[in-house]
Every structure is written in structure tokens, then in C-alpha cells.
Motif scaffolding. Sequence first.
Motif, mmCIF file in Angstrom:
data_model
loop_
_atom_site.group_PDB
_atom_site.id
_atom_site.type_symbol
_atom_site.label_atom_id
_atom_site.label_comp_id
_atom_site.label_asym_id
_atom_site.label_seq_id
_atom_site.Cartn_x
_atom_site.Cartn_y
_atom_site.Cartn_z
ATOM 1 N N GLN A 55 0.960 -1.250 -0.097
ATOM 2 C CA GLN A 55 0.179 -0.128 -0.097
ATOM 3 C C GLN A 55 0.834 1.307 0.100
ATOM 4 O OE1 GLN A 55 -3.598 0.243 -0.233
ATOM 5 N NE2 GLN A 55 -2.950 2.490 -0.071
ATOM 6 N N MET A 56 0.656 2.068 -0.917
ATOM 7 C CA MET A 56 1.415 3.159 -1.237
ATOM 8 C C MET A 56 0.703 4.522 -0.905
ATOM 9 S SD MET A 56 3.858 1.759 -4.328
ATOM 10 C CE MET A 56 2.806 2.009 -5.614
ATOM 11 N N ASN A 57 1.038 5.227 -0.067
ATOM 12 C CA ASN A 57 0.356 6.672 0.205
ATOM 13 C C ASN A 57 0.972 7.748 0.110
ATOM 14 O OD1 ASN A 57 -2.003 5.006 0.846
ATOM 15 N ND2 ASN A 57 -1.593 4.764 2.889
ATOM 16 N N ARG A 58 0.319 8.871 0.067
ATOM 17 C CA ARG A 58 1.313 10.206 -0.189
ATOM 18 C C ARG A 58 2.449 9.971 -1.241
ATOM 19 N NH1 ARG A 58 1.303 9.454 5.317
ATOM 20 N NH2 ARG A 58 3.602 9.879 5.573
ATOM 21 N N LEU A 59 2.181 9.447 -2.408
ATOM 22 C CA LEU A 59 3.220 9.154 -3.323
ATOM 23 C C LEU A 59 3.674 10.619 -3.912
ATOM 24 C CD1 LEU A 59 1.292 6.486 -5.267
ATOM 25 C CD2 LEU A 59 3.441 6.338 -4.428
ATOM 26 N N LYS A 60 5.027 10.404 -4.136
ATOM 27 C CA LYS A 60 5.639 11.449 -4.854
ATOM 28 C C LYS A 60 6.246 11.377 -6.165
ATOM 29 C CE LYS A 60 7.381 12.278 -0.148
ATOM 30 N NZ LYS A 60 8.928 12.396 0.751
ATOM 31 N N PRO A 61 6.759 12.287 -6.919
ATOM 32 C CA PRO A 61 7.127 11.914 -8.094
ATOM 33 C C PRO A 61 8.445 11.081 -7.919
ATOM 34 C CG PRO A 61 6.657 14.259 -8.121
ATOM 35 C CD PRO A 61 6.337 13.813 -6.622
ATOM 36 N N ASP A 62 9.100 11.256 -7.020
ATOM 37 C CA ASP A 62 10.502 10.389 -6.903
ATOM 38 C C ASP A 62 10.132 8.777 -6.613
ATOM 39 O OD1 ASP A 62 12.580 12.580 -4.988
ATOM 40 O OD2 ASP A 62 12.323 12.374 -6.949
ATOM 41 N N ASP A 63 8.808 8.661 -6.537
ATOM 42 C CA ASP A 63 8.453 7.143 -6.295
ATOM 43 C C ASP A 63 8.206 6.459 -7.582
ATOM 44 O OD1 ASP A 63 6.444 8.081 -3.453
ATOM 45 O OD2 ASP A 63 8.302 7.086 -3.348
ATOM 46 N N THR A 64 8.198 7.249 -8.782
ATOM 47 C CA THR A 64 8.169 6.748 -9.957
ATOM 48 C C THR A 64 9.243 5.875 -10.465
ATOM 49 O OG1 THR A 64 7.079 8.738 -10.898
ATOM 50 C CG2 THR A 64 8.446 7.368 -12.479
ATOM 51 N N ALA A 65 8.633 4.553 -10.691
ATOM 52 C CA ALA A 65 9.798 3.244 -10.939
ATOM 53 C C ALA A 65 8.828 2.140 -11.297
ATOM 54 C CB ALA A 65 10.497 2.961 -9.640
ATOM 55 N N VAL A 66 9.523 1.090 -11.954
ATOM 56 C CA VAL A 66 9.104 -0.015 -12.060
ATOM 57 C C VAL A 66 9.053 -0.742 -10.751
ATOM 58 C CG1 VAL A 66 9.116 -2.273 -13.401
ATOM 59 C CG2 VAL A 66 9.539 -0.334 -14.492
ATOM 60 N N TYR A 67 8.219 -1.271 -9.876
ATOM 61 C CA TYR A 67 7.948 -1.940 -8.788
ATOM 62 C C TYR A 67 8.058 -3.486 -9.251
ATOM 63 C CZ TYR A 67 7.550 2.388 -6.249
ATOM 64 O OH TYR A 67 7.814 3.550 -5.765
ATOM 65 N N TYR A 68 8.927 -4.487 -8.396
ATOM 66 C CA TYR A 68 8.891 -5.622 -8.555
ATOM 67 C C TYR A 68 8.858 -6.362 -7.230
ATOM 68 C CZ TYR A 68 11.464 -4.762 -12.824
ATOM 69 O OH TYR A 68 12.059 -4.194 -13.941
ATOM 70 N N CYS A 69 7.889 -7.415 -6.869
ATOM 71 C CA CYS A 69 8.152 -8.180 -5.910
ATOM 72 C C CYS A 69 8.830 -9.490 -6.013
ATOM 73 C CB CYS A 69 6.313 -8.725 -5.386
ATOM 74 S SG CYS A 69 5.669 -9.878 -6.682
ATOM 75 N N ALA A 70 9.404 -9.930 -4.764
ATOM 76 C CA ALA A 70 10.473 -10.906 -4.835
ATOM 77 C C ALA A 70 10.254 -11.874 -3.632
ATOM 78 C CB ALA A 70 11.748 -10.185 -5.088
ATOM 79 N N ALA A 71 10.925 -13.235 -3.760
ATOM 80 C CA ALA A 71 10.843 -13.915 -2.596
ATOM 81 C C ALA A 71 12.117 -14.476 -2.247
ATOM 82 C CB ALA A 71 9.794 -15.110 -3.025
ATOM 83 N N SER A 72 12.482 -14.719 -1.261
ATOM 84 C CA SER A 72 14.181 -14.985 -0.844
ATOM 85 C C SER A 72 13.799 -16.326 0.287
ATOM 86 C CB SER A 72 14.651 -13.771 0.006
ATOM 87 O OG SER A 72 15.971 -14.543 0.412
ATOM 88 N N ASN A 73 14.708 -17.127 0.167
ATOM 89 C CA ASN A 73 15.049 -18.151 1.286
ATOM 90 C C ASN A 73 16.021 -17.889 2.119
ATOM 91 O OD1 ASN A 73 14.551 -20.139 -1.675
ATOM 92 N ND2 ASN A 73 13.275 -20.453 0.170
ATOM 93 N N GLY A 74 16.569 -16.597 1.923
ATOM 94 C CA GLY A 74 17.669 -16.205 2.871
ATOM 95 C C GLY A 74 17.135 -15.803 4.422
ATOM 96 N N ALA A 75 18.044 -15.639 5.074
ATOM 97 C CA ALA A 75 18.043 -15.032 6.467
ATOM 98 C C ALA A 75 17.234 -13.753 6.610
ATOM 99 C CB ALA A 75 19.233 -15.160 7.353
ATOM 100 N N LEU A 76 16.610 -13.577 7.756
ATOM 101 C CA LEU A 76 15.750 -12.530 8.047
ATOM 102 C C LEU A 76 16.649 -11.038 7.996
ATOM 103 C CD1 LEU A 76 13.310 -11.009 8.312
ATOM 104 C CD2 LEU A 76 13.478 -11.466 10.950
ATOM 105 N N SER A 77 17.897 -11.115 8.281
ATOM 106 C CA SER A 77 18.787 -10.225 8.357
ATOM 107 C C SER A 77 19.235 -9.885 7.066
ATOM 108 C CB SER A 77 20.014 -10.639 9.158
ATOM 109 O OG SER A 77 20.623 -11.677 8.579
ATOM 110 N N THR A 78 19.184 -10.461 5.974
ATOM 111 C CA THR A 78 19.386 -10.104 4.656
ATOM 112 C C THR A 78 18.383 -9.460 3.951
ATOM 113 O OG1 THR A 78 18.586 -12.325 3.698
ATOM 114 C CG2 THR A 78 21.013 -12.027 4.541
#
Length: 124
Positions: free
Chosen positions: A81-104
Motif C-alpha cells: 500500500q503506497m500513500n502520499r506518493l511523490k514523483p520520486d516514487d516513479t519506478a517499476v516495482y518488483y515483488c520478490a521472494a527469498s530463502n535467505g535469513a531475515l537479516s538479509t
Amino acid sequence: VQLQASGGGLVQAGGSLRLSCATSEPTSNRYLMGWFRQAPGKGRDFVAAMSRSGSSSYYADSVKGRFTISRDNAKNTVALQMNRLKPDDTAVYYCAASNGALSTYGNRALYRYWGQGTQVTVSS
């Protein structure tokens, strides 16, 4: 796991958008889930992440307080959920999944699975 992002579009500054990432299998307790974005001519940057349990979430400083990551286990989706959007937020957005540790959570290289990206354009 396969990921498919949707929900991008054109919005005026100050507006809101909700991105959704549909996953081919449940991610709860299996994958660290993240959102990244890539602006024209720039690298792919961390935006937000959620722990496997869903109990912890993390944000880039630039979006903290404006964006919220969430998971709907019944629908196998992860939302941004993206609120109060700014022109600097303009981008291609990607979702991703990781098997790595939480710290990463912010390490793009450790996310093995990626969606195709969805364009977000914020006009001034």
C-alpha cells in the motif's frame, strides 16, 4: 514459487496506489517477501520486506511512514500500500521472494524469485 505483480498505474502526487503480488504457492512461513523498485537509469533498490511469519516488516527510509507491506495468506498475495506518493516514487516495482535469513531482507542479490514488475508513475 512464481510471482506476478499488478496494480501499477499513473497517479498524481499525494495520491495512493496498492500493488499486489500473487504467488503460486503459500509464502507464509516459507519465504521472506520483498518489494524493490527500479527508476529509469538507476539500479533496483529495496523498498519493503516482510518476515516469513509476517510478524516483522522493514522499509527503506524514503518510504517509511508512507508505504505498508502486508500478506493475505488466504489469497496467496503480498501487497504494498503506497500513500502520499511523490514523483520520486516513479519506478517499476518488483515483488520478490527469498530463502535467505531475515537479516538479509534488503539484499537484492539474495532474492531468488522475482515477479515481472509493474510500472508506477507519479505526476507532479
